[in-house]
Write a protein that holds these residues in place. Sequence first.
Motif, short mmCIF file in Angstrom:
data_model
loop_
_atom_site.label_atom_id
_atom_site.label_comp_id
_atom_site.label_asym_id
_atom_site.label_seq_id
_atom_site.Cartn_x
_atom_site.Cartn_y
_atom_site.Cartn_z
N ASP A 257 0.81 -1.22 0.00
CA ASP A 257 0.00 0.00 0.00
C ASP A 257 0.85 1.27 0.00
N ALA B 151 -3.71 -7.12 -4.37
CA ALA B 151 -4.16 -5.73 -4.43
C ALA B 151 -4.05 -5.15 -5.83
N LEU C 186 -13.25 -9.36 -1.67
CA LEU C 186 -12.26 -8.50 -1.03
C LEU C 186 -11.80 -7.40 -1.98
N GLN C 187 -11.51 -7.76 -3.21
CA GLN C 187 -10.99 -6.79 -4.17
C GLN C 187 -12.02 -5.71 -4.50
N ILE D 193 -12.91 -3.66 -0.46
CA ILE D 193 -11.89 -3.03 0.38
C ILE D 193 -11.35 -1.78 -0.32
N GLU E 3 -9.08 0.89 -1.98
CA GLU E 3 -7.85 0.60 -2.73
C GLU E 3 -6.60 0.87 -1.91
N ARG F 119 -6.01 -2.10 0.53
CA ARG F 119 -6.23 -3.44 0.00
C ARG F 119 -5.05 -4.37 0.27
N PRO G 261 -16.63 -0.52 -1.98
CA PRO G 261 -15.65 -0.19 -0.97
C PRO G 261 -16.15 0.83 0.04
#
Length: 400
Positions: A55, A109, A312-313, A316, A318, A321, A384
């Motif tokens: 991240d 991610a 999840l993708q 969550i 960005e 992630r 998200p």
Amino acid sequence: MWFGQALSSTGNGVFTVALAASVLGAHRTADLGYVVAADGAGLVAVSLLGGVLADRFRRSRMMIGADALRFGATVGFGLGAAAAPLPLAVVLAALMGVGLGLFQPAYGALVPSVVPQEGLAGANALVSITNRFALVAGPAVGGLILTFAGPGPAFWLDAGSFGVSMLMLLGLGDARPERQAGGNVLTEAKAGLALVRERRWVLTIILQGTLQLLLVMSPALVLLPILLQERGLLAYYGLMTGLQAVGAILGGMLIASWKPRLPGAVAVSALALLGLQLVALALELPLFVLGAAMVATGAGYAVFGVLWYTALQKSIPEELRGRVMSVDMLGTFGLAPVGLALAPLALGAWGERRVLLAATVVLAASTIVPLLRRDVRTFDERGPGPVPLGHRPAEPVNAE
């Protein structure tokens, strides 16, 4: 990117066979356990750090760095490290685990950044099918290389697969994630953990996975060859594992073309198909029944994996992630060695029937209880949404 990862996954299967053969050829049988444990320990040790870094930096560059680390370790094995004093093999194996721990959060991610949301399920299904095919093809190729050339060329082939993967990733133009100014590694790791706690459906599934891996999947994995050997059917062990891989491919194909209304309910229920394998083993059912159960188990794993990672993708934020992916990875792999070590001890203490019955009960309970939550049944497909209070970036900061 897909081709590079497909080749690298196949290379990983080649590496596994070559590592076992080279370590056993130069050291004691118990030493192989130390080398394999070092790999797992390296992965667990950096899993949360891998999420933080995923991240902070361009995810494709994180993956390249992780592949470079594994490339170097594999080259070391290719140069004969397995035949050197054992600590060298242990260190290199740990570096392989570290590389994987840094790679996986960035990869999970990155996928939504290069694939449209409506194509995520299909992309994840393709990855699942490819990985399962590699799980079969990699060891098969590794076995052929060992037979005709020895472990050295097998290691070099795996190193080459990492090289191809790095070249493929160089062409990706993914953006650098935004992050909160002034945050340190510990603070950012806590932010990922806090988000998992706030998204109760995510926390529930991670805890369910940890429990099932420790008390259900690990016993099933360990007891399969043991029980086949007791029945004089060990020669069919490879066939059984191959049928599970076939089931995973079929499951991936199914879920690629099906969008269930309640993805969480389907995913969690799909994992329960492992119960068929447990029952077949406990009752010593005919081999063809066990084979059918292995196909169902593999299909269930694939269906769950595709629906879970897609959820999840999509849901969550960005900028968090990578950290959430790393928490999921830690929950998945953190206690796996414990489960694998305890399963044979439980078999000796309580007997196979009791162990399999207990695993079946845990599987049933850990399937039913999570499904009592509506957000688990739906995998909370609301997108998200906002970043939770306290985690919103105050000032975008790009990290090179």
